[in-house]
Design a protein around this motif. Structure first.
Motif, PDB file in Angstrom:
ATOM      1  N   ALA A 208       7.292   5.375  12.723  1.00  0.00           N
ATOM      2  CA  ALA A 208       7.420   4.349  11.684  1.00  0.00           C
ATOM      3  C   ALA A 208       6.939   4.888  10.344  1.00  0.00           C
ATOM      4  CB  ALA A 208       6.611   3.127  12.082  1.00  0.00           C
ATOM      5  N   ASN A 209       7.783   4.699   9.336  1.00  0.00           N
ATOM      6  CA  ASN A 209       7.459   5.232   8.003  1.00  0.00           C
ATOM      7  C   ASN A 209       6.711   4.219   7.135  1.00  0.00           C
ATOM      8  OD1 ASN A 209       8.777   7.701   8.498  1.00  0.00           O
ATOM      9  ND2 ASN A 209      10.766   6.718   8.129  1.00  0.00           N
ATOM     10  N   GLY A 210       6.519   2.999   7.659  1.00  0.00           N
ATOM     11  CA  GLY A 210       5.899   1.964   6.842  1.00  0.00           C
ATOM     12  C   GLY A 210       4.396   2.125   6.753  1.00  0.00           C
ATOM     13  N   GLN A 211       3.777   1.145   6.136  1.00  0.00           N
ATOM     14  CA  GLN A 211       2.333   1.184   5.942  1.00  0.00           C
ATOM     15  C   GLN A 211       1.591   0.870   7.237  1.00  0.00           C
ATOM     16  OE1 GLN A 211       2.626  -3.162   3.904  1.00  0.00           O
ATOM     17  NE2 GLN A 211       0.683  -2.162   3.640  1.00  0.00           N
ATOM     18  N   GLU A 212       0.317   1.162   7.254  1.00  0.00           N
ATOM     19  CA  GLU A 212      -0.556   0.779   8.362  1.00  0.00           C
ATOM     20  C   GLU A 212      -1.536  -0.267   7.872  1.00  0.00           C
ATOM     21  OE1 GLU A 212      -2.431   3.190  11.173  1.00  0.00           O
ATOM     22  OE2 GLU A 212      -0.873   4.716  11.227  1.00  0.00           O
ATOM     23  N   ILE A 213      -1.758  -1.290   8.691  1.00  0.00           N
ATOM     24  CA  ILE A 213      -2.687  -2.365   8.366  1.00  0.00           C
ATOM     25  C   ILE A 213      -3.675  -2.487   9.525  1.00  0.00           C
ATOM     26  CG2 ILE A 213      -2.904  -4.861   7.947  1.00  0.00           C
ATOM     27  CD1 ILE A 213      -0.040  -4.799   6.825  1.00  0.00           C
ATOM     28  N   ASN A 214      -4.947  -2.644   9.219  1.00  0.00           N
ATOM     29  CA  ASN A 214      -5.975  -2.828  10.239  1.00  0.00           C
ATOM     30  C   ASN A 214      -6.522  -4.254  10.165  1.00  0.00           C
ATOM     31  OD1 ASN A 214      -5.924  -0.029  11.051  1.00  0.00           O
ATOM     32  ND2 ASN A 214      -7.030   0.424   9.162  1.00  0.00           N
ATOM     33  N   VAL A 215      -6.516  -4.944  11.300  1.00  0.00           N
ATOM     34  CA  VAL A 215      -7.103  -6.294  11.354  1.00  0.00           C
ATOM     35  C   VAL A 215      -7.910  -6.443  12.642  1.00  0.00           C
ATOM     36  CG1 VAL A 215      -5.322  -7.445   9.969  1.00  0.00           C
ATOM     37  CG2 VAL A 215      -5.018  -7.274  12.444  1.00  0.00           C
ATOM     38  N   ASP A 216      -8.887  -7.330  12.586  1.00  0.00           N
ATOM     39  CA  ASP A 216      -9.645  -7.638  13.803  1.00  0.00           C
ATOM     40  C   ASP A 216      -8.794  -8.431  14.785  1.00  0.00           C
ATOM     41  OD1 ASP A 216     -12.034  -6.422  12.884  1.00  0.00           O
ATOM     42  OD2 ASP A 216     -12.515  -8.218  11.715  1.00  0.00           O
TER      43      ASP A 216
ATOM     44  N   LEU B 161       4.243  -2.657  16.148  1.00  0.00           N
ATOM     45  CA  LEU B 161       5.216  -2.163  15.168  1.00  0.00           C
ATOM     46  C   LEU B 161       6.107  -3.319  14.737  1.00  0.00           C
ATOM     47  CD1 LEU B 161       6.629   0.205  13.651  1.00  0.00           C
ATOM     48  CD2 LEU B 161       8.104   0.442  15.668  1.00  0.00           C
ATOM     49  N   LEU B 162       6.176  -3.553  13.422  1.00  0.00           N
ATOM     50  CA  LEU B 162       6.984  -4.645  12.891  1.00  0.00           C
ATOM     51  C   LEU B 162       8.370  -4.158  12.471  1.00  0.00           C
ATOM     52  CD1 LEU B 162       4.301  -6.516  10.729  1.00  0.00           C
ATOM     53  CD2 LEU B 162       4.847  -6.789  13.168  1.00  0.00           C
ATOM     54  N   GLY B 163       9.252  -5.116  12.206  1.00  0.00           N
ATOM     55  CA  GLY B 163      10.642  -4.801  11.908  1.00  0.00           C
ATOM     56  C   GLY B 163      10.841  -3.943  10.673  1.00  0.00           C
ATOM     57  N   ASP B 164       9.922  -4.019   9.705  1.00  0.00           N
ATOM     58  CA  ASP B 164      10.079  -3.239   8.479  1.00  0.00           C
ATOM     59  C   ASP B 164       9.388  -1.880   8.574  1.00  0.00           C
ATOM     60  OD1 ASP B 164       7.430  -3.938   8.410  1.00  0.00           O
ATOM     61  OD2 ASP B 164       7.479  -4.836   6.410  1.00  0.00           O
TER      62      ASP B 164
END
Length: 544
Positions: free
Chosen positions: A19-27, A271-274
């Motif tokens: 995946a070329n998109g961003q990475e987000i970290n959440v609890d 992994l999300l659609g975008d």
């Protein structure tokens, strides 16, 4: 099996790492913005501790509690939803979303069963005084036999069919309960368990029924939804849109940006659609649990989930020109056990709010007459307008002629005297919802007692109408609180009452108790204490 899992795990890593998109970290990641997901997000936002995000593949929040609008301006919910509540916290959140008195209409439920050309007040088993005399005798014979047998029965009913026979007898079973429930659930009553029933089916009082027959009286309103509220604007879906608006927009993702493609459970990644990857600590999943395990590419859990049964719901809407007929009156929703129509329930949706249909001044052309013939004129004319919403079930055990379902439903409306042959239809609607009802099948608990704990061991809390697959806690208030309580369990280690104690929240333990935000529930050896009350610990068996 371990090798397969290892292979799947590596495949996940390759796919997600591409995946070329961003990475987000959440609890905490919340999947799905229906009532359950929004309940979880609302509570997480209120706690103001862990970081969180809510994602949904639809452009608009609401899930199975959303509302569609036709090109002509008729609104239809995803089936027959009304707001009634077992929880103060739910009430408070809904009232925050729609705070004004003008935001709501309050209705007394006016509900009937269509039987042999009659409108029998709901519930049927309490109103057999309204039946033809021979049918009254048949019903009473069965009820007397059932009452006598209930005195000596020392075992629990083995299925829903046996529960029906024990409670109302063979007469009412054949007149209403068996045919109606098959039309609703799309499976025979012999293939359903009885533990889900709770407060949903009225148990008749033989003395009262006999008195009503002698005096030719009908029984009064029964049940938790005898009074209900409905939004003035936007249908049921507007509640959830407004509630979602109370959440910070930076923590919500809808549409392609919120569609979950893959879940790498061992590495806590989605992994999300975008192309965005979300790394999470805990996951609250509210999508159907069979879809979840497919997203996880987990062969063992996917195989296990095949034991869960569900029915598909077709929602059909018919918009009609003219004043609402007297025979329709203030009716809310109506039940249809007979085979002269494909639908099991009809809702007079225009009665819920005057804004569920176009204003009288709007000019619409007649598309067809109710009998299927073409109108004399195609010229657009003014209203007034009214509307009917129908529900039809489908499953592998109950086929539906989908291409002709709208036509057959309109014919059914004529057969049941809901429409006259010459009525002008100005709008039609038909939408198929693949997962409509989570069936309380005989196999259900055997699957859930394995599946839900296995997911929780992976830090996945699967909750909601189809997330935890318990119809008895699948109303909007239940679903919302399943999300709220999952958030509380993650953050505070709180007991998930709605998931584990459906009888308690549905009022069988204490009919008048409303669960209050901040109420102190804690476990003891004897049970759960709520204030000064001791609630026996008889949880639904799901491995917790």
């Amino acid at each position: 099996m371990v090798q397969e899992g290892h292979h799947n795990h590596n495949q996940h890593k390759r796919q997600i790492s591409k995946a070329n998109g961003q990475e987000i970290n959440v609890d905490v990641l919340v999947i799905g913005a229906g009532p359950t997901g929004l309940g979880a997000a609302k509570r997480l936002n209120q706690i103001n501790g862990p970081s969180w995000m809510i994602v949904d593949g639809s452009e608009v929040p609401g899930g199975l509690a959303s509302t569609d609008i036709t090109p002509e301006g008729f609104l239809y919910d995803v089936g027959g939803h009304v707001i009634f509540s077992h929880y103060k916290y739910f009430d408070d959140c809904i009232n925050e979303a729609l705070p004004n008195e003008s935001d709501w209409y309050t209705h007394q439920r006016i509900s009937y069963v269509r039987y042999k050309g009659l409108w029998v007040p709901y519930p049927f088993q309490n109103n057999i005084s309204m039946l033809p005399k021979e049918d009254q005798v048949t019903a009473m014979d069965g009820m007397i036999d059932a009452a006598l047998e209930a005195r000596v029965a020392n075992t629990k009913p083995k299925d829903f069919d046996e529960w029906i026979l024990r409670n109302v007898g063979v007469g009412i079973a054949d007149q209403f309960m068996r045919p109606y429930n098959y039309k609703v659930w799309a499976v025979p009553t012999t293939k359903m368990q009885a533990a889900w029933l709770g407060e949903r089916v009225a148990a008749p009082n033989l003395k009262v029924v006999t008195k009503n027959i002698v005096l030719n009286k009908s029984a009064g309103n029964w049940g938790p939804n005898a009074t209900f509220r409905f939004p003035a604007h936007g249908g049921t879906g507007n509640i959830w849109i407004k509630l979602a608006d109370t959440l910070p927009s930076k923590k919500t993702r809808y549409g392609e940006h919120g569609r979950v493609q893959l879940i790498d459970a061992p590495n806590h990644r989605a992994l999300l659609g975008d192309g965005t990857t979300i790394n999470y600590g805990k996951l609250i999943n509210t999508m159907a649990v069979d879809s979840l395990v497919e997203c996880m590419r987990d062969e063992e859990l996917t195989k296990l989930s095949k034991g869960l049964f569900f029915s598909t719901t077709h929602v059909i809407g018919v918009g009609v020109r003219g004043s609402r007929p007297e025979r329709i009156g203030d009716k809310c929703w109506l039940y249809f056990p007979e085979d002269n129509c494909p639908f099991y329930r009809a809702t007079i949706f225009s009665n819920y709010s005057p804004n569920n249909q176009p204003q009288s001044s709007k000019k619409l052309a007649t598309q067809q007459l109710a009998d299927g013939s073409k109108p004399e004129s195609s010229e657009a004319k003014e209203g007034p307008y009214w509307s009917i919403m129908l529900e039809v079930s489908e499953s592998s055990m109950k086929a539906v002629d989908t291409p002709n379902l709208l036509r057959d439903s309109i014919a059914g409306l004529i057969n049941t005297e809901m429409l006259s042959p010459g009525d002008e239809i100005v709008s039609t609607y038909h939408r198929r919802f693949d997962h409509g009802y989570p069936t309380p099948s005989l196999e259900r608990e055997g699957v859930l007692t394995k599946l839900l704990p296995k997911l929780q061991e992976m830090d996945i809390y699967s909750r909601g109408r189809f997330g935890s697959w318990r119809y008895e806690v699948g109303n909007q208030d239940h679903s919302f609180m399943l999300g709220v309580e999952a958030a509380d369990a993650i953050v505070n280690g709180a007991v998930e009452l709605t998931l584990n104690y459906p009888d308690f929240v549905n009022g069988r333990v204490n009919a008048e108790r409303r669960l209050v935000d901040g109420a102190q529930f804690f476990k003891s050896k004897e049970g759960i204490r709520h204030g000064d009350e001791e609630v026996p610990l008889r949880p639904v068996a799901n491995g917790h």
